[in-house]
Enzyme design. Sequence first.
Site, PDB file in Angstrom:
ATOM      1  N   HIS A  53      -2.099  -1.655   1.340  1.00  0.00           N
ATOM      2  CA  HIS A  53      -3.546  -1.402   1.013  1.00  0.00           C
ATOM      3  C   HIS A  53      -4.353  -2.308   1.308  1.00  0.00           C
ATOM      4  O   HIS A  53      -4.886  -3.204   0.660  1.00  0.00           O
ATOM      5  CB  HIS A  53      -3.531  -1.039  -0.398  1.00  0.00           C
ATOM      6  CG  HIS A  53      -4.648  -0.090  -0.972  1.00  0.00           C
ATOM      7  ND1 HIS A  53      -4.733   0.301  -2.390  1.00  0.00           N
ATOM      8  CD2 HIS A  53      -5.952   0.184  -0.419  1.00  0.00           C
ATOM      9  CE1 HIS A  53      -5.709   0.907  -2.399  1.00  0.00           C
ATOM     10  NE2 HIS A  53      -6.378   0.835  -1.266  1.00  0.00           N
TER      11      HIS A  53
ATOM     12  N   ARG B 231      -9.431  -7.389  -1.881  1.00  0.00           N
ATOM     13  CA  ARG B 231      -9.192  -8.381  -2.660  1.00  0.00           C
ATOM     14  C   ARG B 231      -7.772  -8.946  -2.670  1.00  0.00           C
ATOM     15  O   ARG B 231      -7.278 -10.027  -3.281  1.00  0.00           O
ATOM     16  CB  ARG B 231      -9.183  -7.703  -4.217  1.00  0.00           C
ATOM     17  CG  ARG B 231      -7.960  -6.631  -4.285  1.00  0.00           C
ATOM     18  CD  ARG B 231      -8.153  -6.165  -5.965  1.00  0.00           C
ATOM     19  NE  ARG B 231      -9.424  -5.321  -6.217  1.00  0.00           N
ATOM     20  CZ  ARG B 231      -9.105  -4.322  -7.086  1.00  0.00           C
ATOM     21  NH1 ARG B 231      -8.286  -4.099  -7.747  1.00  0.00           N
ATOM     22  NH2 ARG B 231     -10.191  -3.544  -7.322  1.00  0.00           N
TER      23      ARG B 231
HETATM   24  N1  PXP Z   1       2.091   3.995  -3.582  1.00  0.00           N
HETATM   25  C1  PXP Z   1       0.690   3.604  -3.805  1.00  0.00           C
HETATM   26  C2  PXP Z   1      -0.129   4.841  -3.039  1.00  0.00           C
HETATM   27  C3  PXP Z   1       0.144   2.610  -4.397  1.00  0.00           C
HETATM   28  O1  PXP Z   1      -1.291   2.472  -4.438  1.00  0.00           O
HETATM   29  C4  PXP Z   1       0.869   1.633  -5.005  1.00  0.00           C
HETATM   30  C5  PXP Z   1       0.347   0.493  -5.671  1.00  0.00           C
HETATM   31  O2  PXP Z   1      -0.482  -0.197  -4.380  1.00  0.00           O
HETATM   32  C6  PXP Z   1       2.304   1.926  -4.772  1.00  0.00           C
HETATM   33  C7  PXP Z   1       2.940   2.819  -4.152  1.00  0.00           C
HETATM   34  C8  PXP Z   1       3.278   0.680  -5.480  1.00  0.00           C
HETATM   35  O3  PXP Z   1       2.919   0.690  -6.763  1.00  0.00           O
HETATM   36  P1  PXP Z   1       3.840  -0.425  -7.579  1.00  0.00           P
HETATM   37  O4  PXP Z   1       3.051  -1.911  -7.138  1.00  0.00           O
HETATM   38  O5  PXP Z   1       3.389  -0.213  -8.897  1.00  0.00           O
HETATM   39  O6  PXP Z   1       4.996  -0.689  -7.252  1.00  0.00           O
END
Ligand code: PXP
Length: 237
Positions: free
Chosen positions: A43, A49
Amino acid sequence: MAVLCVNVDHVATLREARKIDEPDPVGAAIICELAGARGITIHLREDRRHIQERDLEVLRKVVKTKLNLEMAATKEMVRIALKYKPDMATLVPERRQEVTTEGGLDVVRYQRRIKGVVSTLQSAGIPVSLFIIPRKDQVLASKKVGATFIEIHTGAYANARTEKAIERELKSIVEMAKYARELGLRVNAGHGLNYRNVSPIASIPEIEDLNIGHSIISYSVFVGIERAVREMIALLR
Ligand code: PXP
């Protein structure tokens, strides 16, 4: 069977705590792939960040499976996506104050803007996924704006504390995955999934990719990334 895509943002978060060059999310991504992950997710946030544009540039060159770029539906991010051409772009809502992506994208409300971004990216050969909560109006709107995929936000399921609440959240994910497929959408899922709660989600037949980050990278601090990824893949099977 659902396959694992690892979100390596959390490695970059640790690096940015010191603003130096280690640990490198690129190295983490390579180990994830060697351990059997079928995709790498990052992301690039507007405030940079964790993941930096340099990470996207290098990952674009070295990722051999699939690179999924999570991004806000802004002009700047669209320009960056068109420059690096990830294998998939996932549109997510973004607020600077949040610790992680909190809600789903409100496709119903921002239908016109999202439709424009979906069309620009998909015309450039980048399939678009929309990160939404499992609700019928959001699924239908995702179809209307022309997305190829939805990613069902599993946060409410992951945060549910009673058996009844877990059952209720699971049921809406199952139903919306089915509904999306009926509309011709492809379905991914993610957020808050871990070694204890992933199995019921992984056994939903419509779901293709599971994007998992925090739990895998946290566990890898103790057992290493390779083992953390392999154990998650074993659970998906
Ligand atoms: N999918 C999306 C769209 C997200 O924004 C995130 C978090 O960055 C994740 C999956 C993964 O989430 P987690 O880090 O809680 O496994």
